[in-house]
Design a protein around this motif. Structure first.
Motif, PDB file in Angstrom:
ATOM      1  N   ILE A  34     -69.959 -24.660  24.433  1.00 34.64           N
ATOM      2  CA  ILE A  34     -68.900 -25.592  24.040  1.00 34.64           C
ATOM      3  C   ILE A  34     -69.611 -26.901  23.729  1.00 34.64           C
ATOM      4  O   ILE A  34     -70.164 -27.548  24.628  1.00 34.64           O
ATOM      5  N   LEU A  35     -69.643 -27.237  22.449  1.00 36.47           N
ATOM      6  CA  LEU A  35     -70.411 -28.385  21.976  1.00 36.47           C
ATOM      7  C   LEU A  35     -69.511 -29.436  21.352  1.00 36.47           C
ATOM      8  O   LEU A  35     -68.425 -29.135  20.863  1.00 36.47           O
ATOM      9  N   MET A  36     -69.998 -30.654  21.354  1.00 38.75           N
ATOM     10  CA  MET A  36     -69.315 -31.731  20.656  1.00 38.75           C
ATOM     11  C   MET A  36     -69.453 -31.495  19.152  1.00 38.75           C
ATOM     12  O   MET A  36     -70.275 -30.697  18.711  1.00 38.75           O
ATOM     13  N   SER A  62     -65.269 -34.845  25.085  1.00 40.86           N
ATOM     14  CA  SER A  62     -66.065 -34.296  26.184  1.00 40.86           C
ATOM     15  C   SER A  62     -65.158 -33.808  27.318  1.00 40.86           C
ATOM     16  O   SER A  62     -65.459 -32.799  27.956  1.00 40.86           O
ATOM     17  N   ALA A  63     -64.050 -34.494  27.555  1.00 42.64           N
ATOM     18  CA  ALA A  63     -63.115 -34.046  28.595  1.00 42.64           C
ATOM     19  C   ALA A  63     -62.528 -32.676  28.241  1.00 42.64           C
ATOM     20  O   ALA A  63     -62.379 -31.811  29.112  1.00 42.64           O
ATOM     21  N   PHE A  64     -62.225 -32.461  26.963  1.00 46.10           N
ATOM     22  CA  PHE A  64     -61.698 -31.162  26.543  1.00 46.10           C
ATOM     23  C   PHE A  64     -62.784 -30.092  26.667  1.00 46.10           C
ATOM     24  O   PHE A  64     -62.507 -28.966  27.100  1.00 46.10           O
ATOM     25  N   THR A 123     -72.909 -35.439  27.975  1.00 51.78           N
ATOM     26  CA  THR A 123     -73.649 -36.455  28.717  1.00 51.78           C
ATOM     27  C   THR A 123     -72.793 -37.063  29.831  1.00 51.78           C
ATOM     28  O   THR A 123     -73.304 -37.834  30.630  1.00 51.78           O
ATOM     29  N   ASP A 124     -71.542 -36.712  29.890  1.00 47.66           N
ATOM     30  CA  ASP A 124     -70.604 -37.256  30.878  1.00 47.66           C
ATOM     31  C   ASP A 124     -70.865 -36.698  32.277  1.00 47.66           C
ATOM     32  O   ASP A 124     -71.367 -35.583  32.420  1.00 47.66           O
ATOM     33  N   LEU A 142     -66.806 -28.884  37.898  1.00 45.98           N
ATOM     34  CA  LEU A 142     -67.963 -28.294  37.225  1.00 45.98           C
ATOM     35  C   LEU A 142     -69.271 -28.683  37.904  1.00 45.98           C
ATOM     36  O   LEU A 142     -69.398 -29.759  38.482  1.00 45.98           O
ATOM     37  N   THR A 143     -70.243 -27.807  37.812  1.00 46.61           N
ATOM     38  CA  THR A 143     -71.597 -28.030  38.308  1.00 46.61           C
ATOM     39  C   THR A 143     -72.473 -28.473  37.147  1.00 46.61           C
ATOM     40  O   THR A 143     -72.384 -27.910  36.052  1.00 46.61           O
TER      41      THR A 143
END
Length: 167
Positions: A60-62, A92-94, A109-110, A116-117
Motif C-alpha cells: 500500500i503505497l502513496m 497516509s492515514a488511509f 513516514t508517519d 500497526l507495528t
C-alpha cells in the motif's frame, strides 16, 4: 513545495527537497520510510524487513507525487525487484487503515496508527529514508524564533531516526 512560503502565506516550510534561493534553509535529517503491518502479521514481532521480502507482499503505497513513494520505487527498481501488487492512496492515514485491515503492507513516514507495528526497510544501500529540509525568509521578523523552531524539528528528526534505525 515552498510556493506558499514564497508568496508570504507561511513563515516556515518543510519539504523533502531543498528550498530555492533566496530562502534560508536547513537540513532537518533523514526520516525512515516504515513498513507497517498489524501485530498479528508474520512480521509483527520483527523490527525490520528487507526490500526483497517486502515486495513479496501486497504493498500500500502513496501516490507517485509523494517523496516516500519515489524512494520506494527507486529502491525497488535499483534492486531489480517487482512488487507482488500495489494499491495507491493519497492519504497516509488511509494507507495505514488499509494495512490494519490486512489489505497489505503500507509504506509511510508517519508514526504508526491503528495498532500497526513499524519495521525499518533494509535495502542493499541501507535503511530506506527520505530527506527533510526547512526553508524560511532570511529577513523574517521572527528569524530567531524560526531558528529555534528549526533546531527543535532537527532534534525531533534525529531522536526519531535514532530510535528506529540507531545512530
Amino acid at each position: 513545495m515552498f510556493d506558499t512560503l514564497m508568496h508570504s502565506d507561511a513563515d516556515l516550510g518543510v519539504s523533502t527537497t531543498p528550498p530555492p534561493l533566496p530562502l534560508e534553509s536547513a537540513f532537518l535529517g533523514l526520516v525512515p520510510v516504515l513498513a507497517q503491518v498489524p501485530a498479528d502479521h508474520p512480521w509483527g514481532g520483527r523490527c525490520e524487513v528487507t526490500l526483497a521480502e517486502l515486495v513479496t507482499e501486497p504493498l500500500i503505497l502513496m501516490t507517485r507525487s509523494n517523496a516516500a513513494r519515489t524512494v520506494v520505487d527507486e529502491a525497488v527498481s535499483r534492486a531489480g525487484l517487482t512488487p507482488a501488487g500495489v494499491t495507491e492512496t493519497g492519504s497516509s492515514a488511509f494507507a495505514q487503515a488499509l494495512a490494519a485491515r490486512g489489505r497489505g503492507v503500507c509504506l509511510v513516514t508517519d508514526d504508526s496508527r491503528f495498532g500497526l507495528t513499524e519495521l525499518i526497510v533494509r535495502t542493499p544501500d541501507g535503511p530506506l529514508t527520505v530527506p527533510l529540509y526547512a526553508g524560511w525568509d532570511a529577513v523574517h521578523y521572527a528569524r530567531t524564533a524560526l531558528h529555534e523552531l528549526v533546531d527543535g524539528l532537527r532534534d525531533h528528526c534525529t531522536r526519531r531516526t535514532e530510535t528506529l534505525i540507531g545512530p
